[in-house]
Design an enzyme around this catalytic site. Structure first.
Site, PDB file in Angstrom:
ATOM      1  N   ARG A 126     -10.646   0.536  14.535  1.00  0.00           N
ATOM      2  CA  ARG A 126     -10.920   1.142  12.973  1.00  0.00           C
ATOM      3  C   ARG A 126     -11.709   0.272  12.226  1.00  0.00           C
ATOM      4  NH1 ARG A 126      -4.524   1.979  11.303  1.00  0.00           N
ATOM      5  NH2 ARG A 126      -5.107  -0.089  10.860  1.00  0.00           N
TER       6      ARG A 126
ATOM      7  N   MET B  22      11.217  24.255   1.830  1.00  0.00           N
ATOM      8  CA  MET B  22      10.268  23.330   0.902  1.00  0.00           C
ATOM      9  C   MET B  22      11.146  22.670   0.125  1.00  0.00           C
ATOM     10  SD  MET B  22       7.088  24.482  -1.590  1.00  0.00           S
ATOM     11  CE  MET B  22       6.271  25.068  -0.409  1.00  0.00           C
TER      12      MET B  22
ATOM     13  N   LYS C 146       1.012  -1.296  -0.057  1.00  0.00           N
ATOM     14  CA  LYS C 146       0.088   0.013   0.024  1.00  0.00           C
ATOM     15  C   LYS C 146       0.875   1.209   0.074  1.00  0.00           C
ATOM     16  CE  LYS C 146      -0.359   0.031   5.155  1.00  0.00           C
ATOM     17  NZ  LYS C 146      -1.295   0.148   6.139  1.00  0.00           N
TER      18      LYS C 146
ATOM     19  N   TYR D  24      15.217  30.194   7.290  1.00  0.00           N
ATOM     20  CA  TYR D  24      14.055  30.867   7.553  1.00  0.00           C
ATOM     21  C   TYR D  24      14.239  31.185   9.202  1.00  0.00           C
ATOM     22  CZ  TYR D  24      11.901  30.560   3.094  1.00  0.00           C
ATOM     23  OH  TYR D  24      11.701  30.814   1.612  1.00  0.00           O
TER      24      TYR D  24
END
Length: 404
Positions: A151, A333, A50, A285
């Site tokens: 779940r 990013m 998956k 940053y």
């Protein structure tokens, strides 16, 4: 000679000169399959692929797993399973199961593709029965019980109703009940009492279904940690996900090496820039990192858009020039910076974020600890901007699949 998970393998593809790459060692994956099969010799093995094989590439990894003896493939969504079934590189008789359905899903396509579909509630059973009617063939259905994970899965109180309706659908020729299954909540925590309780309840629900006339082909509850540490849970099939890719489900259970597993993915990038800066120079940053003195900085051209966790800002480890470096300042990013401490590797030199550790590089578990998460997330989140480069694609010694 068969593949071995304990030593570096010979490479059959060159390392690509790319901005970044995730190198996927298929010999390691095949060796992991064989190791896991040996741990559960009485059960078939499902290779869970998956989420694009936990970021490793579903089609290539599925083929390699089947070559090494996996009789089943597992996915979460039906779309993932249908893509596998459409792959001409897989044997037609490989069983493929999917378990995460929503109303209106591609039930008929799944029936026609001969997938095993999981059913946890009456709405799903009724939708797959209708799909089977339209397809003109019975659906392969596995009934899932919620034994404590909370779940997907049918609650024990509702199990008799689900089993009864499934048996009526089977008698009408609409379905074949191929499996009964559940999933552990705490198998990665050694000695957790919930695991024993779930196993006991699962046996009770199995007994009820079989007393009513269900004759499943497979019964299964073991995930990777249970496959590694809980033989009583193996039943007819074990579902291995993270262990397949050479990562331990939990540091508390042991390292990958403790279980004879080898990490399959190595994530590396080419330094985009090396430059001298004075002391007191801010980096990235927010200037959360300021150089303590004159130094050199290396720019690594991957960031959180590529799956590098921003939570590892200031702590993520990287191997550059044979030395561990640490992310300096925030992960951006598309890039992050490492302080090279005055060393001057050439622009284009390799920066290894994680791998098996053979060359002293960090591992996915090291990044997980730096980011406060689990190794599953580290490999799975590596994005599509990072090319997968496959090595050791040819198997040296193929083993037959279960049943061959």
């Amino acid at each position: 000679m068969s593949d071995t998970p304990t030593a570096p393998t010979a490479r059959t593809a060159p390392t690509a000169p790319l901005r970044a790459r995730a190198e996927i060692d298929l010999a390691a994956l095949r060796a992991n399959v064989r190791t896991l099969r040996a741990l559960a010799p009485g059960a078939a093995l499902m290779a869970v692929v998956k989420s694009d094989a936990y970021g490793h590439g579903a089609l290539r990894c599925a083929r390699a797993a089947v070559e090494a003896g996996a009789a089943w493939l597992g996915t979460a969504t039906p779309e993932e399973a249908l893509a596998l079934r459409a792959d001409a590189g897989l044997p037609a008789d490989v069983r493929i199961m999917c378990w995460l359905w929503t109303p209106g899903g591609p039930w008929r396509e799944a029936v026609e593709a001969d997938l095993d579909v999981s059913v946890s509630d009456l709405w799903a059973l009724r939708e797959v029965v209708e799909a089977a009617r339209l397809a003109g063939r019975p659906a392969r259905v596995q009934l899932k019980a919620d034994t404590g994970l909370g779940r997907n899965g049918c609650q024990p109180a509702d199990w008799p109703e689900l089993v009864g309706e499934a048996l009526r659908a089977e008698a009408a020729g609409r379905v074949r009940i191929t499996g009964l299954w559940s999933h552990f909540a705490c198998a990665d925590e050694p000695g957790h009492p919930a695991t024993a309780a779930q196993l006991t309840l699962f046996r009770e629900l199995l007994a009820y279904a079989e007393e009513q006339g269900v004759r499943p082909e497979v019964r299964h509850i073991a995930n990777s940690p249970a496959t590694l540490t809980l033989p009583a849970s193996h039943f007819d099939l074990v579902r291995t996900g993270i262990a397949l890719y050479g990562l331990s489900p939990s540091p508390e259970l042991g390292s990958a090496a403790d279980f004879g597993l080898r990490p399959v993915m190595t994530l590396a990038a080419s330094l985009a820039l090396v430059k001298h800066v004075p002391g007191g120079h801010g980096v990235s940053y927010g200037r959360q990192y300021v150089t303590p003195g004159e130094t050199t900085l290396g720019l690594v051209p991957v960031g959180y858009a590529d799956g590098v966790p921003r939570h590892a800002s200031g702590s993520g480890p990287v191997l550059v020039g044979g030395k561990w470096r640490t992310v300096a300042g925030r992960v951006a990013m598309d890039q992050f910076v490492v302080d090279l401490g005055g060393d001057e590797p050439e622009t284009g030199s390799e920066a290894v974020l994680f791998g098996p550790g053979d060359r002293g590089e960090p591992t996915a578990e090291d990044w997980a600890q730096a980011a406060g998460t689990i190794a599953y997330e580290i490999v799975t989140r590596i994005g599509t901007r990072v090319p997968r480069v496959y090595v050791n694609e040819e198997a040296n010694g193929q083993e037959p699949r279960d049943g061959d």
